[in-house]
Design a protein around this motif. Sequence first.
Motif, mmCIF file in Angstrom:
data_model
loop_
_atom_site.group_PDB
_atom_site.id
_atom_site.type_symbol
_atom_site.label_atom_id
_atom_site.label_comp_id
_atom_site.label_asym_id
_atom_site.label_seq_id
_atom_site.Cartn_x
_atom_site.Cartn_y
_atom_site.Cartn_z
ATOM 1 N N PRO A 58 14.996 -30.729 -23.924
ATOM 2 C CA PRO A 58 15.737 -29.379 -24.292
ATOM 3 C C PRO A 58 16.809 -28.837 -23.223
ATOM 4 O O PRO A 58 16.929 -29.134 -22.241
ATOM 5 C CB PRO A 58 14.670 -28.355 -24.481
ATOM 6 C CG PRO A 58 13.637 -28.856 -23.362
ATOM 7 C CD PRO A 58 13.651 -30.180 -23.528
ATOM 8 N N TYR A 60 19.096 -25.476 -22.511
ATOM 9 C CA TYR A 60 19.139 -24.148 -22.703
ATOM 10 C C TYR A 60 20.541 -23.248 -22.213
ATOM 11 O O TYR A 60 21.128 -23.811 -21.621
ATOM 12 C CB TYR A 60 18.062 -23.516 -21.655
ATOM 13 C CG TYR A 60 16.738 -24.043 -21.751
ATOM 14 C CD1 TYR A 60 16.012 -23.499 -22.707
ATOM 15 C CD2 TYR A 60 16.095 -25.075 -21.123
ATOM 16 C CE1 TYR A 60 14.435 -23.799 -22.742
ATOM 17 C CE2 TYR A 60 14.874 -25.453 -21.437
ATOM 18 C CZ TYR A 60 14.168 -25.053 -22.222
ATOM 19 O OH TYR A 60 12.838 -25.619 -22.363
ATOM 20 N N LYS A 66 16.619 -21.885 -25.897
ATOM 21 C CA LYS A 66 16.853 -23.385 -26.208
ATOM 22 C C LYS A 66 18.141 -23.437 -27.359
ATOM 23 O O LYS A 66 17.967 -22.713 -28.224
ATOM 24 C CB LYS A 66 15.610 -23.844 -26.671
ATOM 25 C CG LYS A 66 15.821 -25.492 -27.135
ATOM 26 C CD LYS A 66 14.496 -26.096 -27.705
ATOM 27 C CE LYS A 66 15.009 -27.313 -28.058
ATOM 28 N NZ LYS A 66 13.692 -27.881 -28.854
#
Length: 146
Positions: A58, A60, A66
């Motif tokens: 992921p 961010y 996210k």
Amino acid sequence: MLKMKAKTLVCSGILLFACALPAARAQLAGIQPLGSTVEENNDLLHGWSVRKALVNEPVYNDNNDKVGSIYDLIIAPDRKATYAVLSVGGFLGMGIHYVAIPVDHFEIRNGNLFLAGATKDALKRVPEFEYNKLEKATKPSKVSSQ
């Protein structure tokens, strides 16, 4: 006499099996150096995998939201990672939007990837990244060591 023949047959089978094992082991990566020296192979074993370390990780933003995931890395002809392709949005593989972001825009904080100022909406407005249709024709035909 029958016991002796049985033992001989069993021993012969074990020897044949044992002799066949080294040939099978020679095919395993990391055991037999295939085109590299033992030292290079050891470096490889202690290196890291882009697939395991970055792909699907992921990304961010500054608010810890996210905003996407790493889908791919683009390697330039000079062998440097230049862009990360992010997958943004989508549900169950439908409606995913891919964007290419220069790798120097990312930061690593506490082991996570951050893209300052990014939001899902802003990334979805970035023109979608498309792979070169002639990708196979433009791949380097030979990797040289430097």
